[in-house]
Scaffold this active site. Structure first.
Site, PDB file in Angstrom:
ATOM      1  CG  ASP A  51      -2.196   0.798   1.066  1.00  0.00           C
ATOM      2  OD1 ASP A  51      -2.097   2.012   0.818  1.00  0.00           O
ATOM      3  OD2 ASP A  51      -3.278   0.211   1.135  1.00  0.00           O
ATOM      4  CG  ASN A  89      -8.441  -4.384  -2.829  1.00  0.00           C
ATOM      5  OD1 ASN A  89      -9.651  -4.376  -3.048  1.00  0.00           O
ATOM      6  ND2 ASN A  89      -7.884  -3.676  -1.843  1.00  0.00           N
ATOM      7  CE1 TYR A 126     -13.122   3.345  -9.083  1.00  0.00           C
ATOM      8  CE2 TYR A 126     -15.295   2.732  -9.901  1.00  0.00           C
ATOM      9  CZ  TYR A 126     -14.261   2.559  -8.999  1.00  0.00           C
ATOM     10  OH  TYR A 126     -14.357   1.585  -8.020  1.00  0.00           O
ATOM     11  CE  LYS A 145     -11.996  -0.043  -9.978  1.00  0.00           C
ATOM     12  NZ  LYS A 145     -11.014  -0.879  -9.244  1.00  0.00           N
ATOM     13  CB  THR A 187     -14.406   1.093   1.540  1.00  0.00           C
ATOM     14  OG1 THR A 187     -14.638   1.636   0.232  1.00  0.00           O
ATOM     15  CG2 THR A 187     -14.871  -0.351   1.569  1.00  0.00           C
TER      16      THR A 187
END
Ligand SMILES: NC(=O)c1ccc[n+]([C@@H]2O[C@H](COP(=O)([O-])OP(=O)(O)OC[C@H]3O[C@@H](n4cnc5c(N)ncnc54)[C@H](O)[C@@H]3O)[C@@H](O)[C@H]2O)c1
Length: 251
Positions: free
Chosen positions: A40, A90, A156, A160, A191
């Site tokens: 990360d 992810n 986005y 995706k 999230t």
């Protein structure tokens, strides 16, 4: 432990682990016996996770938009744990929220780098390492925005959709090498990524109304679906873009 959810001895790379799905998935896989290399850019958040899980986990700073950083995670998995069985690409960032004609080059380039190039650069190193060990499973995190239009999130959505294209292509290319590659397409979950977007008044209610289950998916529900997709017993599922969406995509 149910053998379908037994990941004992499996070595997994997970990116984007400081919060959200990645954090919960790291915990769930670790509890089920997997050894983890996690990456990360949020080093403090990642350190907290690593500390909470204790042994059999290595945290390494990784900006997924960097090929060198993606390669380094695989090297660490091989050096520390001797193999690679699972990779979950992810890590991701949200869109700046604008109509298509207002989308800037900067926003588009960031989406392509963090949400799309990262998946290719991850698989580029993960798949050969898996083949070396006899096979493995890759899970790339796409979105409902990878399956259809996503108003105010054109960059986005483009990234995706691209994640699904990369996943299906790799699934076909490496099927004979015993490497499964799937993409998961969640609807909304609470999230950090959508926090700004969800602040807009009425957004949460409007989104829930559009879902046949009339609610978001919890982080745990999405992660449970990830575990099922990655399960060693799920050995014939590959090349799929799996919606986890309370039937939104079924309408
Ligand atoms: N939450 C949702 O509603 C939802 C829905 C569909 C898809 N997704 C996807 O799920 C994935 C995980 O997101 P989340 O919802 O858990 O959000 P999150 O913001 O909680 O987690 C994203 C993680 O990625 C990390 N990250 C961001 N940029 C990075 C980079 N360049 N390199 C390495 N790490 C980086 C962040 O530090 C964070 O830990 C993303 O790919 C996102 O697009 C989320």
């Amino acid at each position: 432990m149910d053998p379908l959810l037994d990941f004992s001895g499996k070595v997994a790379i997970i990116t984007g682990v400081a919060s959200g799905f990645g954090k919960q998935l790291s915990t769930s896989l670790h509890q089920r016996g997997a050894k983890l290399v996690v990456g990360d850019i949020d080093e403090a958040g990642m350190a907290e996770l690593v500390e909470s899980l204790g042994d059999n986990i290595v945290g390494q700073r990784c900006d997924v938009s960097s090929e060198a950083d993606c390669a380094a995670l695989v090297k660490t998995a091989q050096e520390k744990f001797g193999r690679l069985d699972i990779a979950v690409n992810n890590a991701g960032v949200g869109d700046a929220m604008s109509l298509t004609h207002e989308t800037t080059e900067q926003v588009f380039d960031k989406q392509m780098a963090v949400n799309l190039k990262s998946v290719l650069m991850g698989m580029k190193y993960q798949i050969p390492a898996m083949i070396e060990g006899g096979g493995g499973a890759v899970l790339n995190v796409s979105s409902m925005a990878g399956l259809g239009g996503a108003p105010n999130m054109s960059a986005y959505a483009a990234a995706k959709h691209g994640v699904i294209g990369l996943s299906k292509t790799a699934a076909v290319e490496y099927a004979r090498k015993n490497v499964r590659v799937n993409a998961i397409c969640p609807f909304f979950s609470p999230t950090n990524i959508g926090a700004g977007f969800l602040k807009a008044e009425g957004t949460e209610e409007a989104l829930s109304r559009g879902c046949p289950m009339k609610r978001y998916g919890t982080i745990e529900e999405v992660v449970n679906a990830m575990l099922l997709i990655l399960s060693p017993g799920n050995s014939y599922m590959t090349g799929q873009a799996i919606a986890v969406d309370g039937a939104v995509s079924a309408i």
